[in-house]
Design a protein around this motif. Structure first.
Motif, PDB file in Angstrom:
ATOM      1  N   LEU A 192       0.843  -1.194   0.000  1.00 48.26           N
ATOM      2  CA  LEU A 192       0.000   0.000   0.000  1.00 48.26           C
ATOM      3  C   LEU A 192       0.876   1.241   0.000  1.00 48.26           C
ATOM      4  CD1 LEU A 192      -2.701  -0.977   2.680  1.00 48.26           C
ATOM      5  CD2 LEU A 192      -2.938  -1.037   0.187  1.00 48.26           C
ATOM      6  N   ASP A 193       0.372   2.302  -0.611  1.00 42.55           N
ATOM      7  CA  ASP A 193       0.991   3.611  -0.540  1.00 42.55           C
ATOM      8  C   ASP A 193      -0.151   4.614  -0.374  1.00 42.55           C
ATOM      9  OD1 ASP A 193      -0.177   3.975  -3.074  1.00 42.55           O
ATOM     10  OD2 ASP A 193       1.672   3.479  -4.131  1.00 42.55           O
ATOM     11  N   PRO A 194       0.149   5.900  -0.202  1.00 37.92           N
ATOM     12  CA  PRO A 194      -0.947   6.858   0.001  1.00 37.92           C
ATOM     13  C   PRO A 194      -1.991   6.837  -1.108  1.00 37.92           C
ATOM     14  CG  PRO A 194       1.132   7.865   0.610  1.00 37.92           C
ATOM     15  CD  PRO A 194       1.477   6.535   0.008  1.00 37.92           C
ATOM     16  N   GLN A 195      -1.553   6.644  -2.349  1.00 41.47           N
ATOM     17  CA  GLN A 195      -2.504   6.613  -3.461  1.00 41.47           C
ATOM     18  C   GLN A 195      -3.424   5.388  -3.369  1.00 41.47           C
ATOM     19  OE1 GLN A 195       0.908   7.127  -3.906  1.00 41.47           O
ATOM     20  NE2 GLN A 195       0.553   9.345  -3.974  1.00 41.47           N
ATOM     21  N   ARG A 196      -2.880   4.249  -3.002  1.00 38.39           N
ATOM     22  CA  ARG A 196      -3.704   3.047  -2.900  1.00 38.39           C
ATOM     23  C   ARG A 196      -4.655   3.117  -1.708  1.00 38.39           C
ATOM     24  NH1 ARG A 196       0.026  -2.212  -4.759  1.00 38.39           N
ATOM     25  NH2 ARG A 196       0.400  -1.464  -6.885  1.00 38.39           N
ATOM     26  N   VAL A 197      -4.219   3.737  -0.631  1.00 38.76           N
ATOM     27  CA  VAL A 197      -5.124   3.912   0.510  1.00 38.76           C
ATOM     28  C   VAL A 197      -6.254   4.867   0.134  1.00 38.76           C
ATOM     29  CG1 VAL A 197      -5.350   4.722   2.893  1.00 38.76           C
ATOM     30  CG2 VAL A 197      -3.344   3.383   2.216  1.00 38.76           C
ATOM     31  N   GLU A 198      -5.926   5.926  -0.590  1.00 38.01           N
ATOM     32  CA  GLU A 198      -6.966   6.850  -1.055  1.00 38.01           C
ATOM     33  C   GLU A 198      -7.926   6.123  -1.999  1.00 38.01           C
ATOM     34  OE1 GLU A 198      -9.364  10.092  -1.865  1.00 38.01           O
ATOM     35  OE2 GLU A 198      -8.010   9.661  -0.188  1.00 38.01           O
ATOM     36  N   ALA A 199      -7.401   5.226  -2.819  1.00 37.65           N
ATOM     37  CA  ALA A 199      -8.266   4.454  -3.719  1.00 37.65           C
ATOM     38  C   ALA A 199      -9.219   3.575  -2.921  1.00 37.65           C
ATOM     39  CB  ALA A 199      -7.417   3.602  -4.655  1.00 37.65           C
ATOM     40  N   ILE A 200      -8.762   3.033  -1.792  1.00 39.32           N
ATOM     41  CA  ILE A 200      -9.640   2.242  -0.920  1.00 39.32           C
ATOM     42  C   ILE A 200     -10.778   3.105  -0.405  1.00 39.32           C
ATOM     43  CG2 ILE A 200      -9.752   1.100   1.334  1.00 39.32           C
ATOM     44  CD1 ILE A 200      -6.919   0.015   0.777  1.00 39.32           C
ATOM     45  N   ALA A 201     -10.436   4.320   0.066  1.00 38.12           N
ATOM     46  CA  ALA A 201     -11.461   5.227   0.579  1.00 38.12           C
ATOM     47  C   ALA A 201     -12.451   5.626  -0.514  1.00 38.12           C
ATOM     48  CB  ALA A 201     -10.802   6.463   1.184  1.00 38.12           C
ATOM     49  N   LYS A 202     -11.929   5.927  -1.701  1.00 41.89           N
ATOM     50  CA  LYS A 202     -12.813   6.314  -2.813  1.00 41.89           C
ATOM     51  C   LYS A 202     -13.728   5.169  -3.212  1.00 41.89           C
ATOM     52  CE  LYS A 202     -10.169  10.063  -4.974  1.00 41.89           C
ATOM     53  NZ  LYS A 202      -9.447  10.509  -6.190  1.00 41.89           N
ATOM     54  N   ALA A 203     -13.215   3.941  -3.173  1.00 41.98           N
ATOM     55  CA  ALA A 203     -14.052   2.784  -3.519  1.00 41.98           C
ATOM     56  C   ALA A 203     -15.218   2.655  -2.546  1.00 41.98           C
ATOM     57  CB  ALA A 203     -13.211   1.508  -3.523  1.00 41.98           C
ATOM     58  N   LEU A 204     -14.967   2.925  -1.266  1.00 42.39           N
ATOM     59  CA  LEU A 204     -16.045   2.893  -0.277  1.00 42.39           C
ATOM     60  C   LEU A 204     -17.115   3.929  -0.622  1.00 42.39           C
ATOM     61  CD1 LEU A 204     -13.888   2.564   2.964  1.00 42.39           C
ATOM     62  CD2 LEU A 204     -15.415   0.818   2.045  1.00 42.39           C
ATOM     63  N   GLU A 205     -16.674   5.110  -1.035  1.00 39.82           N
ATOM     64  CA  GLU A 205     -17.621   6.157  -1.411  1.00 39.82           C
ATOM     65  C   GLU A 205     -18.384   5.796  -2.689  1.00 39.82           C
ATOM     66  OE1 GLU A 205     -15.198   9.964   0.516  1.00 39.82           O
ATOM     67  OE2 GLU A 205     -14.837   9.387  -1.569  1.00 39.82           O
ATOM     68  N   GLU A 206     -17.682   5.182  -3.635  1.00 40.72           N
ATOM     69  CA  GLU A 206     -18.332   4.784  -4.885  1.00 40.72           C
ATOM     70  C   GLU A 206     -19.370   3.695  -4.641  1.00 40.72           C
ATOM     71  OE1 GLU A 206     -15.100   3.708  -7.394  1.00 40.72           O
ATOM     72  OE2 GLU A 206     -14.421   5.784  -7.668  1.00 40.72           O
ATOM     73  N   ILE A 207     -19.072   2.783  -3.737  1.00 37.21           N
ATOM     74  CA  ILE A 207     -20.041   1.737  -3.407  1.00 37.21           C
ATOM     75  C   ILE A 207     -21.260   2.351  -2.721  1.00 37.21           C
ATOM     76  CG2 ILE A 207     -20.430  -0.335  -2.009  1.00 37.21           C
ATOM     77  CD1 ILE A 207     -17.409  -0.969  -2.492  1.00 37.21           C
ATOM     78  N   ALA A 208     -21.017   3.324  -1.851  1.00 40.22           N
ATOM     79  CA  ALA A 208     -22.136   4.007  -1.201  1.00 40.22           C
ATOM     80  C   ALA A 208     -23.039   4.696  -2.221  1.00 40.22           C
ATOM     81  CB  ALA A 208     -21.611   5.024  -0.188  1.00 40.22           C
ATOM     82  N   ALA A 209     -22.447   5.192  -3.303  1.00 39.53           N
ATOM     83  CA  ALA A 209     -23.214   5.927  -4.311  1.00 39.53           C
ATOM     84  C   ALA A 209     -23.987   5.022  -5.258  1.00 39.53           C
ATOM     85  CB  ALA A 209     -22.272   6.823  -5.117  1.00 39.53           C
ATOM     86  N   LEU A 210     -23.713   3.722  -5.221  1.00 36.80           N
ATOM     87  CA  LEU A 210     -24.423   2.791  -6.106  1.00 36.80           C
ATOM     88  C   LEU A 210     -25.879   2.636  -5.684  1.00 36.80           C
ATOM     89  CD1 LEU A 210     -21.763  -0.064  -6.341  1.00 36.80           C
ATOM     90  CD2 LEU A 210     -22.341   1.562  -8.146  1.00 36.80           C
ATOM     91  N   PRO A 211     -26.753   2.328  -6.624  1.00 34.04           N
ATOM     92  CA  PRO A 211     -28.137   2.034  -6.253  1.00 34.04           C
ATOM     93  C   PRO A 211     -28.184   0.831  -5.315  1.00 34.04           C
ATOM     94  CG  PRO A 211     -27.936   2.352  -8.626  1.00 34.04           C
ATOM     95  CD  PRO A 211     -26.547   2.279  -8.087  1.00 34.04           C
ATOM     96  N   ASP A 212     -29.071   0.883  -4.351  1.00 34.82           N
ATOM     97  CA  ASP A 212     -29.245  -0.231  -3.419  1.00 34.82           C
ATOM     98  C   ASP A 212     -30.033  -1.335  -4.121  1.00 34.82           C
ATOM     99  OD1 ASP A 212     -29.719  -1.966  -1.348  1.00 34.82           O
ATOM    100  OD2 ASP A 212     -30.391  -0.427   0.062  1.00 34.82           O
ATOM    101  N   PRO A 213     -29.440  -2.522  -4.278  1.00 29.38           N
ATOM    102  CA  PRO A 213     -30.174  -3.582  -4.981  1.00 29.38           C
ATOM    103  C   PRO A 213     -31.276  -4.216  -4.149  1.00 29.38           C
ATOM    104  CG  PRO A 213     -28.096  -4.441  -4.182  1.00 29.38           C
ATOM    105  CD  PRO A 213     -28.091  -2.965  -3.863  1.00 29.38           C
ATOM    106  N   VAL A 214     -31.155  -4.121  -2.825  1.00 26.07           N
ATOM    107  CA  VAL A 214     -32.091  -4.835  -1.948  1.00 26.07           C
ATOM    108  C   VAL A 214     -33.502  -4.266  -2.102  1.00 26.07           C
ATOM    109  CG1 VAL A 214     -32.642  -5.493   0.417  1.00 26.07           C
ATOM    110  CG2 VAL A 214     -30.249  -5.361  -0.322  1.00 26.07           C
ATOM    111  N   GLY A 215     -34.419  -5.139  -2.401  1.00 28.45           N
ATOM    112  CA  GLY A 215     -35.809  -4.726  -2.554  1.00 28.45           C
ATOM    113  C   GLY A 215     -36.165  -4.243  -3.949  1.00 28.45           C
TER     114      GLY A 215
END
Length: 413
Positions: free
Chosen positions: A67-90
């Protein structure tokens, strides 16, 4: 391990009923915590990498681990991108009415408890946990010993976000031991509490999971990915795609391992492609034609056509048109990812129709075989099976469905 399974089942029940707002808030809070704890994550990772180097871990595995700072930032951004996805449940997949007046709906529901067994890649801790949570599933994560400190540091940040949103702490659990016994317990299903397993790691790990698991498995065994350069391919485009597909990151499952060149363009394309690979430090193992194209090409053995190198090595063969490429891939491929480079749409259409792989690309690098690149935010893995999930496993693939049938007093005659 039994207690982990029980806690996961209880958390899964709560997550299945959690609102989209609550799940998204947990993921966004987790992203903030990852950024806030970047020093702890990088320090933990530095210790893991130091031990891995001392223990002679393969360069491809070191790359996945680091890991480096860029890869850690990519982890954080991925969490945000997943949050922004439509919720499939229901969400409704389809609905229809029957002549008797019944209204039938097919809607998405969580799978329940998902177990992820993985090696080397600490980003999987965040990606897998977040995708499971978004889809309303509890996650049980068992990472490899080589990344134990990194995984724990990232998991700590995820738990902070989960607790801040009043979701169960056991929504994402990290198995605290890395011995093989823990894997065995997960393969048995954690006392009936595990609904599916996703292995991400080397061939031996995936093979063991597929052979021993008593619950369904989403996985691929190998990524023997091909790039086929057709007789109507633009040379500059082909060169760029081949170099990127093989060398951008050699240790990922979407890296190209075999280059196939149409005999119709071998006279003009083979030598430049081979020379470009060698110039970039790639070892080339080829058939007789490839060896004649450049004296630095080593003879390819039969085993080379089956090999996932995960290194700067590629096998090269000249084939007779798209039919020859399709036949080669059918014999030696792993149903993961394959690419055709051509200016002829009909040829590309035939390749797409006849190659039986989870991901097919036309005029694009195989390194796009990734859930994040597909707009899924991230992926929990690549599946090459044909049941339920195939290709990148994202939030939709982490759901099943149920039927809702609405009537007005109907009885069956």
């Amino acid at each position: 391990m039994a207690e982990i399974g029980q806690k996961a089942r209880k958390a899964a029940t709560a997550l299945a009923l959690a609102s989209t707002k609550q799940k998204d808030a947990a993921l966004l809070a987790a992203a903030m915590c990852v950024r806030a704890n970047i020093d702890d994550i990088l320090n933990a990772n530095a210790e893991d990498v130091a031990d891995a180097l001392k223990n002679g871990l393969a360069p491809s595995m070191i790359d996945r681990l680091t890991l480096d700072p860029q890869r850690v930032e990519a982890i954080a951004k991925a969490l945000e991108e997943i949050a922004a996805l439509p919720d499939p449940v229901g969400s409704m997949i389809t609905e229809w009415d029957r002549p008797n007046g019944l209204h039938i709906e097919r809607v998405r529901v969580p799978l329940g408890v998902v177990g992820i067994i993985y090696e080397s890649r600490p980003n999987v801790t965040a990606d897998a946990g977040a995708l499971c949570l978004k889809a309303g599933n509890a996650a049980v994560l068992r990472g490899g010993s080589e990344a134990s400190r990194s995984n724990k540091a990232i998991h700590d940040a995820l738990v902070e976000g989960i607790l801040a949103s009043n979701l169960p702490e056991a929504s994402i659990q990290l198995v605290p031991v890395t011995d093989r016994g823990a894997v065995g317990e997960m393969l048995k299903g954690l006392g009936g509490n595990l609904d599916v397993i996703v292995p991400r790691g080397g061939k031996s790990l995936v093979a063991r999971v597929q052979e021993e698991a008593r619950v369904p498995v989403f996985a691929h065994l190998e990524g023997v990915c091909h790039v086929y350069v057709d007789g109507e391919a633009d040379l500059d485009m082909a060169r760029n795609i081949v170099l990127n597909a093989k060398l951008r990151r050699t240790g990922i499952c979407g890296a190209a391992e075999t280059l196939l060149v149409d005999e119709a363009c071998a006279a003009t394309h083979l030598q430049p492609l081979v020379a470009a690979l060698i110039a970039e430090g790639c070892e080339v193992r080829g058939d007789e034609a490839a060896q004649k194209a450049d004296p630095k090409v080593k003879p390819a053995s039969e085993e080379d056509w089956y090999t996932e190198y995960l290194d700067a090595i590629i096998a090269v063969r000249v084939v007779k048109g798209v039919g020859g490429a399709i036949a080669h891939i059918a014999q030696y491929g792993s149903n993961h990812t394959d690419c055709i480079v051509t200016g002829n749409q009909k040829t590309a259409d035939r390749f797409f129709a006849e190659v039986d792989s989870a991901i097919l690309l036309h005029n694009a690098s195989t390194q796009f075989a990734d859930g994040g690149e597909f707009g899924m935010g991230a992926e929990i893995g690549i599946a090459t099976g044909k049941f339920h999930a195939r290709g990148p496993v994202g939030v939709e693939q982490l759901t099943s469905f149920k039927y809702l049938v609405r009537g007005s007093g109907q009885v069956r005659p």
